[in-house]
Design an enzyme around this catalytic site. Structure first.
Site, PDB file in Angstrom:
ATOM      1  N   CYS A 210       0.830  -1.213   0.000  1.00  0.00           N
ATOM      2  CA  CYS A 210       0.000   0.000   0.000  1.00  0.00           C
ATOM      3  C   CYS A 210       0.864   1.261   0.000  1.00  0.00           C
ATOM      4  O   CYS A 210       0.665   2.163  -0.812  1.00  0.00           O
ATOM      5  CB  CYS A 210      -0.946  -0.017   1.195  1.00  0.00           C
ATOM      6  SG  CYS A 210      -0.157  -0.323   2.790  1.00  0.00           S
ATOM      7  N   TYR A 211       1.820   1.320   0.918  1.00  0.00           N
ATOM      8  CA  TYR A 211       2.706   2.488   0.942  1.00  0.00           C
ATOM      9  C   TYR A 211       3.478   2.605  -0.376  1.00  0.00           C
ATOM     10  O   TYR A 211       3.703   3.701  -0.876  1.00  0.00           O
ATOM     11  CB  TYR A 211       3.722   2.351   2.077  1.00  0.00           C
ATOM     12  CG  TYR A 211       3.225   2.692   3.453  1.00  0.00           C
ATOM     13  CD1 TYR A 211       2.704   3.950   3.736  1.00  0.00           C
ATOM     14  CD2 TYR A 211       3.320   1.778   4.491  1.00  0.00           C
ATOM     15  CE1 TYR A 211       2.279   4.272   5.022  1.00  0.00           C
ATOM     16  CE2 TYR A 211       2.899   2.099   5.777  1.00  0.00           C
ATOM     17  CZ  TYR A 211       2.379   3.351   6.038  1.00  0.00           C
ATOM     18  OH  TYR A 211       1.974   3.667   7.311  1.00  0.00           O
TER      19      TYR A 211
END
Lengths: 351, 351, 351, 351
Positions: free
Chosen positions: B150-151
């Site tokens: 996600c990051y």
């Protein structure tokens, strides 16, 4: 394609209508009405819509709008629609009104609770109260639908079967309702600032909230006689969701006993088993607002309290969907003979 | 219909996959795998799915699963897939892995940052890093897709065009990222309790977070040489959303001046103008996580700071959608030759 | 007893001053100034003060006020104090200004960043920048204290020892700051409504926020020469708290190595070991805003990143206490020769 | 100095006791008991206490503790104190028990609702129910104080005067209570994770919550006969605060009319006018939890509903202060003849 116009498209309910109609296969939005943002790109006001909506905001000229669309949604302050509606508009376009203008049949009651005069009482009679699960057949034939309030949709659906079947004494009904803050609208008021709402909880409109007579009227029809209830809304630090906790005395059976869980459950099932958007939960599973967030569902359950002879009924819905825009789309689907759930197959978002 | 199986269906990313696939017209979920909840109805674990999913949870037997489905999604702890994957499975079903097992090409780097041995390094080479906007063509031909973190999705997409075109010096890149709490998973840990996260903000994994080498590897490909960056994640009291604020020195032009807004904008447009799920915002409008919530969009913008010679790039996405399940579905669509946005036409929900 | 007057007592910072001074043994509030609420009982505006404050709000007449009190706190919009301050007022009462009017020594810089003319530049020189831990001795002798901004207090305290001692290169300093929403004030703006802030995160004032020159000026004094930094504030869905994450290149030692943890820690200890309100945390324990909420503490720590040669410094404080009202009281204590922590022995509230 | 020991010092209520006692001038904490964290520095478990508390956690040996302290606070699970209390302990130290072990006089009722056997019923009779405003004189003479529950303190104080004076019919009493999440404790449970509580609201323990018999017993004393009520707790996405909304039928006066606002207000004033920690608000100002946060106040008000003949009573308090640790300190002050508000002059924190 059904052509739709929205008056009040930049309030939270109006914006939710836009979100839902963008996913509706049979509808095209032709008019984003917003008095405050005329000529501003809609995607500048609601940036979630950037690149999804190209149109700019327009005024609230219902006469002009009625020529261009098949259905008009009004997500406007109380009194607006009543002040401009006329036969010409109604003869050209169907109207789904998200305000309270045509929800209450008795003008005097409306004027007392809303503290404004009603400018077009002549349309009140024909307006159909658009609680789809209860008035489905009338909605199908209507020109003007009075879309129910958020608290009222939740409060009524939660108690309706038990009132209708005489399981509870409706005059003992107490509705303690809790709402997310989007119900308070997008107006810039100190009391709705983040720091005032966050980490806080309060009751408001105690013994005087305008949704009270609306609940009383509709449940009174179910009871077969006028009823008087207690209704207390509360503000909760969350964006969306209404939870109604409702208390009433159970009517005892001829032998003096209380109805059983199974008997009460059967009554709920009688009314809701075939209803897609009402989910009666399993025994001892109580509704939570998060489980319906973003969707058109109302989750309902109940608990019999043998000690007090009362039943506690609970209902949860998303105030912007089933409590406003979702039900408006559901009504539109009924008005135009579409599949009732078109555009509303939204899976609740968790977490 | 494509038959899909999910291993790890009761984590937050797995549950989001369920939400998305229920709205996907070409897919049918055949297997809700969850070691912790075997035989429990899925709708009991995620009550938002009540009446929407009838199935019960199953185990994580990939061998059995590969016989029954066309695609397997693994939303499982690091090391799980690497420990069970084999040629037989890959020859029968496509695999989209939401864990980190096949994201990093250098096994030593993986083992150093994740502190576990890699059980099946023989598949690392063929695995395609599934950042769709960048590796679209390779994904189409893959058997095994390593779905990005996600990051990393947010951090890479935000800086990629400027690194690729040499607009910034990648070794000056600092990524300060902020994430909603769903990124921490559904495990019952004291530090993720409501009262510990709410009204609080903190950095964590400072100079040691596992997404660092993933960002470095991918942006290194864009730069044409290995790079080293600073990456600091923070926990924010909200459910969903990642905001990455990224700082880098702009490379000056031959005349010593900084690139202009228009020049930088043109570089972003070169890469993203045709990308449906990447929205480069208008000048001076900065991304907000709420504007993409529930959707597959990544919103991006930047600001040139003449005083410091730096550029500040910002990107926002929903960590469970574009940062996990949405991108996984996007990858599945590519793998099976479907419309890339099938099942992903989700309008961001606001508020 | 010291008699105190507050101008701007109904903003969040002013209300926090009231909270703190009610618990201060040597002070009595004589004047609750609030232009917007004149004659309204203060306890009606801030109902937490019901029965605790009997007074009503008064106007902002500094001339009258200066006759009645020993110290005036101004928690007012930029430009207000500069437009009314004069020698007569300063000769009768000490002034602690929570606005930015006297924080910046160079009038041109003030006027450029604040975009207003400065009406009384003649007092800028004598004003003492009230960052107590750094300018303690000057504050004791001052008539006019410029109370630092919330972001600046946090940003400066976090980096100050390392800049002062030449451990970092100040021109590589990047401050990524995150603030709770009370920092935005109590004005009724759409962007600060609960539903707009909640479940959302964004950067704002990118490369243009007014606290930038204030940080640069103060850290420039520490560095011994003017410096230029990057500063990006973010809005976080919580009421209180600022977290500053700061990045800078470490200066290498003559042998080319980076300073060690112990060496850096010793520098922090040199400046803060005796400071009650600055807590340098233990190794690898990073500041969280919740741990200082409601108190006057600033929690600080750092992490050396060998890979990049950078240090990541982190600081956390309560923006309304150490970032505003608490520091103002600390300054008042210094001005009047009281125990510096009188009225400030507030244990952080968790959760 | 009074020497105090806390058993259960690392739960939220125990930690709040620490916060309050650190500000109490006559008390010194000698024992931070926590079975789970023995030998860990207390400031490592609650980092807000870093540098404020030097001690490490100790075990829960009440025998040893009773020799070293004057008062023991037990913030422990139900059944713990009952299983270890004996005459020897009580003869050496006063005990303030924050659990439910000695709150209910009828052992059978305790065992039925708590589903555990009571190990030392011989002390139930002498235990004083520590609702200070009501049982002040008995508390002063006690050895063992049963500190009331959070919901119960709020529910009882809100209705007490009207029950005591026969203004309402207690058997029609319905208490709909809403609590912040700290009431659920610090145990690592999935249902209390941030993502499960945030943006969510639900009822729980419907018709079965353990605070029900406690409210019934105490209000029954006020009524002069046993009563049965409905009590429904709800979980709210905030850290602290309880709001109780209570409904009851007003007893009509001999002439058939309802009591007036002034008459009801006079009854509240009779009981609370001299009570520092109970604030009956002004007409039509309803309690909000944020206005009492961090303090020992209970805010109360009511609204008469002429339409239904019911009264709606509302009360708000901070569940960790007046609902737990604050009341425990208030009881300690009474036990030792100190000023009842020593250590409790905490101004509510807003925002």
């Amino acid at each position: 394609m059904i052509k739709a116009g929205i008056i009040g498209a930049t309030g939270y309910a109006g914006a939710e209508l836009v979100r839902l109609l963008l996913g509706h296969k049979e509808t095209e939005i032709k008019w984003y009405g917003s008095r405050s943002y005329i000529d501003q790109p809609y995607g500048d006001v609601y940036r979630n819509m950037f690149q999804l909506v190209d149109a700019s905001c327009m005024d609230d000229n219902l006469e002009a709008l009625a020529d261009q669309v098949d259905v008009i949604f009004t997500a406007t302050p109380q009194g607006f629609l009543a002040s401009v509606l006329n036969e010409g508009i109604l003869s050209r376009a169907k109207v789904v009104d998200l305000s309270a203008d045509y929800r209450i049949k008795d003008v005097a009651v409306y004027e007392k609770w809303y503290k404004i005069g009603h400018k077009s009482p002549q349309f009140i009679d024909e307006a159909v109260y658009g609680l789809c699960e209860i008035n489905r057949e009338q909605v199908k034939k209507a020109r003007l639908v009075a879309n129910p309030g958020c608290y009222t949709t939740c409060s009524i659906l939660t108690a309706y079967p038990l009132v209708k079947e005489g399981i509870i004494d409706p005059d003992t009904l107490i509705v303690d309702a809790k709402s997310g803050t989007s119900g308070a609208g997008r107006g810039a008021k100190t009391q709705n600032l983040f720091c005032e709402v966050n980490e806080n909880m309060k009751a408001y409109g105690v013994a005087s909230h305008r949704h009270t007579p609306e609940i009383e009227e509709q449940l009174g029809y179910a009871a077969g006689h006028p009823i008087t209830i207690s209704f207390t809304p509360h503000l909760v630090p969350m964006n969306r969701g209404i939870l109604a906790t409702e208390y009433a005395k159970l009517n005892r059976k001829p032998d003096g006993s209380l109805p059983s869980y199974e008997e009460v459950k059967a009554v709920y099932d009688k009314y809701y088993k075939e209803e897609k958007f009402v989910r009666v939960l399993e025994k001892d599973v109580f509704p939570e607002t998060k489980w319906v967030e973003g969707s058109n569902y109302t989750d309902i359950n109940f608990k019999i309290d043998e000690r007090t002879g009362r039943i506690i009924m609970m209902g949860a819905l998303d105030n912007l969907v089933k409590g406003a825009a979702g039900q408006a789309v559901q009504n539109m689907n009924l008005l135009f003979g579409l599949d009732e759930s078109e555009g509303l197959d939204l899976v609740p978002m968790f977490p």
